[in-house]
Design an enzyme around this catalytic site. Structure first.
Site, PDB file in Angstrom:
ATOM      1  N   ASP A  66      59.350 -23.062 -14.072  1.00 42.14           N
ATOM      2  CA  ASP A  66      59.573 -24.211 -13.209  1.00 42.14           C
ATOM      3  C   ASP A  66      60.936 -24.851 -13.457  1.00 42.14           C
ATOM      4  OD1 ASP A  66      57.154 -23.978 -11.904  1.00 42.14           O
ATOM      5  OD2 ASP A  66      56.087 -25.299 -13.283  1.00 42.14           O
ATOM      6  N   TYR A 184      55.761 -34.392 -15.851  1.00 39.14           N
ATOM      7  CA  TYR A 184      55.865 -35.484 -16.827  1.00 39.14           C
ATOM      8  C   TYR A 184      54.897 -36.617 -16.486  1.00 39.14           C
ATOM      9  CZ  TYR A 184      58.438 -38.704 -19.975  1.00 39.14           C
ATOM     10  OH  TYR A 184      58.809 -39.573 -20.976  1.00 39.14           O
TER      11      TYR A 184
END
Length: 340
Positions: A66, A184
């Site tokens: 990613d 995140y």
């Protein structure tokens, strides 16, 4: 025949040690593409748009995880060129294929056998104290505003559409797109947002406040984050973990939906929900299911037969200390694992 151009984006280590890159380039050339390889994309400065791929590029094939896709996104920003991800990393949430499927991926690309998944992008304006115009940037995943001094908190005021919602000292905040909600923001306790949801979410990081909770706004709204003049620490802003800079006290950061999108090439019709379960290896069978399995054969207790439905409903059994069923899993006993 019109010339067909493709760009392969990877990283130096993979190109030097693996054969997958050479195989992908070879197959693209056999399919009639002229191929350029980019394997070292340094992060540009905050607010600086790096050179993009040419408009006549048909597709960008990303070999990596990613993080490599986030680097490739900088190369296609403000263009209509789609990205196809082939996962060479760990989770590979944005990738469409795994490395062992490279042959199928190239074949489908060469025959235009794919659909386009348009992903929302966040736009950020940074107003430094006394500035007459903002510094602009963007993010596919997230924009983080954190404390620059690791030993002190940054004091922030949070507004939605110019209405103050909260103010607190914290390690910082994350503003995430739906795409970034599994990154995140997810690790920081934010909810997963499906890609077709047009929204942004703000997640406080270790806020010193009772009611600092995640906020989700619609695509027509704007988050405004002020670094207060009396903040003990300056701020530090980062887009997609790459483009970053320091922010002094008195800076205003405004985040909204961008007019641009990122185009992901999709070769399968696998729904996001299935992708979520498989990529995160979610333990969809919890401890209550173990109780149902144990009770399915019916348990005999004190001369009475209790059907499985009673156990599934949590009915207390005479003589037992608690409700029927097993205890929750102990640490390390759960099926699956946490997200990346």
């Amino acid at each position: 025949m019109a010339k067909r151009n493709a760009v392969v984006v990877t990283h130096t280590r993979l190109r030097q040690t693996g054969t997958v890159v050479a195989e992908a380039v070879s197959q693209l050339r056999v399919a009639g593409f002229e191929v350029a390889i980019i394997d070292n994309t340094e992060a540009p400065d905050f607010g600086v748009q790096p050179p993009c791929v040419s408009d006549d590029t048909e597709i960008v094939v990303v070999l990596g995880g990613d993080g490599t896709i986030l680097r490739a996104a900088e190369l296609v920003h403000c263009t209509q060129v789609p990205i196809l991800g082939v996962n060479m990393g760990h989770v590979g949430f944005l990738a469409e294929f795994e490395s062992f499927q490279i042959d199928e991926a190239i074949r489908r690309v060469s025959t235009h056998d794919y659909s386009i998944d348009e992903r929302m992008i966040a736009h950020v304006d940074v107003w430094l104290p006394g500035a007459t115009k903002p510094i602009e940037d963007w993010a596919l995943n997230d924009i983080t505003l954190e404390r620059a001094d690791r030993g002190k908190m940054v004091e922030l005021s949070i507004r939605v559409d110019d209405v103050e919602m909260n103010s607190f000292g914290a390690d910082g905040v994350i503003v995430s797109t739906p795409t970034g909600s599994t990154a995140y923001a997810f690790s920081a306790g934010g909810p997963v947002m499906w890609p077709n949801v047009k929204a942004l979410q703000l997640i406080p990081l270790a806020a010193h406040a009772l009611f600092a909770r995640p906020l989700i706004i619609g695509s027509g709204s704007t988050f405004t984050i002020d670094i207060l003049d009396d903040s003990m620490s300056e701020g530090w802003i980062c887009c997609d973990g790459r483009r970053q800079r320091a922010l002094p006290q008195g800076t205003r950061v405004m985040v909204r939906e961008s007019r641009d999108t990122l185009r992901l090439a999709r070769l399968s019709g696998v729904p996001f929900t299935n992708r979520l379960v498989s990529k995160f290896d979610l333990p969809v069978v919890g401890w209550r299911e173990h109780a149902r399995n144990e009770a399915s054969s019916q348990s005999l207790h004190h001369g009475h037969t209790f059907p499985a439905a009673a156990y599934a409903a949590g009915v207390a059994v005479a003589g037992d200390a608690g409700v029927a069923g097993t205890e929750p899993d102990k640490p390390g006993e759960r099926d699956g694992k946490a997200g990346s």
